[in-house]
Design a protein around this motif. Structure first.
Motif, PDB file in Angstrom:
ATOM      1  N   UNK A 264     107.573  -3.967  27.637  1.00  0.00           N
ATOM      2  CA  UNK A 264     106.940  -2.655  27.500  1.00  0.00           C
ATOM      3  C   UNK A 264     107.658  -1.611  28.344  1.00  0.00           C
ATOM      4  N   UNK A 265     107.399  -0.364  28.013  1.00  0.00           N
ATOM      5  CA  UNK A 265     107.889   0.759  28.817  1.00  0.00           C
ATOM      6  C   UNK A 265     106.827   1.086  29.873  1.00  0.00           C
ATOM      7  N   UNK A 266     106.792   0.313  30.943  1.00  0.00           N
ATOM      8  CA  UNK A 266     105.853   0.575  32.026  1.00  0.00           C
ATOM      9  C   UNK A 266     106.319   1.827  32.771  1.00  0.00           C
ATOM     10  N   UNK A 267     105.428   2.773  33.033  1.00  0.00           N
ATOM     11  CA  UNK A 267     105.849   4.001  33.710  1.00  0.00           C
ATOM     12  C   UNK A 267     106.604   3.716  35.004  1.00  0.00           C
ATOM     13  N   UNK A 268     107.751   4.382  35.139  1.00  0.00           N
ATOM     14  CA  UNK A 268     108.565   4.234  36.333  1.00  0.00           C
ATOM     15  C   UNK A 268     109.476   3.027  36.341  1.00  0.00           C
ATOM     16  N   UNK A 269     109.447   2.213  35.267  1.00  0.00           N
ATOM     17  CA  UNK A 269     110.257   1.001  35.190  1.00  0.00           C
ATOM     18  C   UNK A 269     111.275   1.108  34.043  1.00  0.00           C
ATOM     19  N   UNK A 270     112.270   0.217  34.006  1.00  0.00           N
ATOM     20  CA  UNK A 270     113.223   0.228  32.887  1.00  0.00           C
ATOM     21  C   UNK A 270     112.500   0.133  31.546  1.00  0.00           C
ATOM     22  N   UNK A 271     112.966   0.893  30.587  1.00  0.00           N
ATOM     23  CA  UNK A 271     112.287   0.968  29.289  1.00  0.00           C
ATOM     24  C   UNK A 271     112.684  -0.195  28.385  1.00  0.00           C
ATOM     25  N   UNK A 272     112.239  -1.382  28.793  1.00  0.00           N
ATOM     26  CA  UNK A 272     112.650  -2.562  28.033  1.00  0.00           C
ATOM     27  C   UNK A 272     111.929  -2.657  26.693  1.00  0.00           C
TER      28      UNK A 272
ATOM     29  N   UNK B 264     106.627 -10.791  39.929  1.00  0.00           N
ATOM     30  CA  UNK B 264     105.924  -9.558  40.308  1.00  0.00           C
ATOM     31  C   UNK B 264     106.593  -8.332  39.704  1.00  0.00           C
ATOM     32  N   UNK B 265     107.771  -8.529  39.109  1.00  0.00           N
ATOM     33  CA  UNK B 265     108.487  -7.431  38.464  1.00  0.00           C
ATOM     34  C   UNK B 265     108.577  -7.632  36.956  1.00  0.00           C
TER      35      UNK B 265
ATOM     36  N   UNK C  47     101.013  -7.826  34.461  1.00  0.00           N
ATOM     37  CA  UNK C  47     102.053  -7.578  35.462  1.00  0.00           C
ATOM     38  C   UNK C  47     101.532  -6.663  36.564  1.00  0.00           C
ATOM     39  N   UNK C  48     101.869  -6.936  37.836  1.00  0.00           N
ATOM     40  CA  UNK C  48     101.487  -6.031  38.927  1.00  0.00           C
ATOM     41  C   UNK C  48     102.050  -4.615  38.751  1.00  0.00           C
ATOM     42  N   UNK C  49     103.089  -4.473  37.934  1.00  0.00           N
ATOM     43  CA  UNK C  49     103.708  -3.160  37.738  1.00  0.00           C
ATOM     44  C   UNK C  49     102.808  -2.186  36.981  1.00  0.00           C
ATOM     45  N   UNK C  50     101.742  -2.694  36.349  1.00  0.00           N
ATOM     46  CA  UNK C  50     100.810  -1.805  35.647  1.00  0.00           C
ATOM     47  C   UNK C  50      99.845  -1.095  36.599  1.00  0.00           C
ATOM     48  N   UNK C  51      99.829  -1.476  37.856  1.00  0.00           N
ATOM     49  CA  UNK C  51      98.880  -0.885  38.802  1.00  0.00           C
ATOM     50  C   UNK C  51      98.997   0.635  38.810  1.00  0.00           C
ATOM     51  N   UNK C  52      97.854   1.297  38.624  1.00  0.00           N
ATOM     52  CA  UNK C  52      97.839   2.755  38.566  1.00  0.00           C
ATOM     53  C   UNK C  52      98.124   3.315  37.186  1.00  0.00           C
ATOM     54  N   UNK C  53      98.297   2.434  36.198  1.00  0.00           N
ATOM     55  CA  UNK C  53      98.643   2.885  34.835  1.00  0.00           C
ATOM     56  C   UNK C  53      97.768   2.153  33.819  1.00  0.00           C
ATOM     57  N   UNK C  54      96.452   2.188  34.018  1.00  0.00           N
ATOM     58  CA  UNK C  54      95.541   1.416  33.177  1.00  0.00           C
ATOM     59  C   UNK C  54      95.561   1.881  31.724  1.00  0.00           C
ATOM     60  N   UNK C  55      95.654   3.175  31.480  1.00  0.00           N
ATOM     61  CA  UNK C  55      95.689   3.663  30.105  1.00  0.00           C
ATOM     62  C   UNK C  55      96.906   3.116  29.365  1.00  0.00           C
TER      63      UNK C  55
END
Length: 278
Positions: free
Chosen positions: A116-124, A110-111, A186-194
């Motif tokens: 990718x650099x998902x907003x609010x997450x480590x910039x992997x 779930x993490x 990934x569930x971490x993309x929720x709210x960041x569709x663009x």
């Protein structure tokens, strides 16, 4: 060729193979702020005095699954190092520097960061596309420009290799995604569709902006997978070129990914620059 720029990283041997040791370091990325494990294998030719002024091509390998704290290309499930040296001896492959990073910082799916650099997450994504190449150039003799740089991965690693090549054609010339998927989930993309769409190989392959070459493979025993990969290949627009290879009877298993290694290395050799001296 390019000589190492330094500073030199501290590398420790973690495993020996029939083709020489695999080493590991923890890379603290200056641009991303991400810290993660990276494994390195240098072909035996690298330390041969005859090659002292020779730069080598670089192949970065991504694993299947979550790959947090491990990379399956470092163990005997996928003995790509030994196979590479066998093919080198037969004149069928380049001696590649192999770089094998982790893909996630948490084993919980779930993490998943999806390279990718998902907003609010480590910039992997930045860690993979910028910090790791910087680390390689700092420590090893490489080739000038992108012609000697490639990525490859299986399953989740296929997604990563396709995405990174399509997003960063200035860094990578070629990619081999083995039995991949193409939509970030990934569930971490929720709210960041663009942002999710901007990191989707399904969107990127048809954008016609990345001058990269890819070989996309599918296991012939899995009709769903072959359809998924074929449909993705059909979306490619120039200058992106994607070849399709179907592994006869192949399943979505590490044992079948292993069988793909010679084909992949020969294709990469045909589509990247080999060792060069000034």
């Amino acid at each position: 060729m390019l000589m190492p720029t330094g500073p030199a990283a501290r590398l420790s041997e973690v495993r020996d193979t029939g083709a020489g040791p695999i080493m590991m370091t923890t890379l603290a990325g200056a641009k991303s702020g991400v810290s993660g494990k990276v494994w390195v294998w240098l072909p035996p030719q690298y330390d041969d005095p005859k090659y002292a002024k020779t730069g080598f091509p670089v192949l970065t390998l991504y694993a299947g699954g979550q790959s947090a704290g491990y990379n399956t290309w470092t163990d005997d499930q996928l003995p790509i190092q030994e196979i590479d040296q066998q093919l080198v001896a037969e004149g069928r492959a380049h001696p590649f520097i192999m770089i094998m990073p982790v893909q996630n910082l948490d084993s919980n799916e779930s993490k998943a960061l999806e390279c990718a650099d998902i907003p609010g997450q480590p910039k992997i994504g930045t860690w993979m596309a910028e910090d790791i190449p910087d680390f390689v150039r700092a420590n090893f003799r490489t080739l000038r420009g992108r012609d000697g740089w490639a990525v490859m991965g299986a399953s989740t690693g296929a997604f990563c290799s396709a995405k990174l090549a399509l997003q960063h054609p200035e860094v990578f010339k070629a990619a081999v995604p083995i039995d991949g998927y193409w939509n970030p989930d990934s569930p971490l993309w929720k709210g960041h569709e663009q942002e999710r769409q901007a990191n989707s190989p399904d969107q990127l392959v048809g954008a016609g902006t990345a001058d990269v070459r890819m070989l996309a493979t599918a296991g012939g025993a899995n009709p769903y997978e072959t359809k998924l990969v074929k449909n993705w290949v059909a979306k490619a627009k120039t200058p992106t070129t994607v070849e399709y290879y179907e592994q006869p009877g192949g399943k979505h298993l590490t044992s079948d990914f292993k069988k793909m290694i010679p084909t992949a290395l020969e294709w990469l050799t045909a589509n990247t620059a080999g060792p060069e001296s000034d």
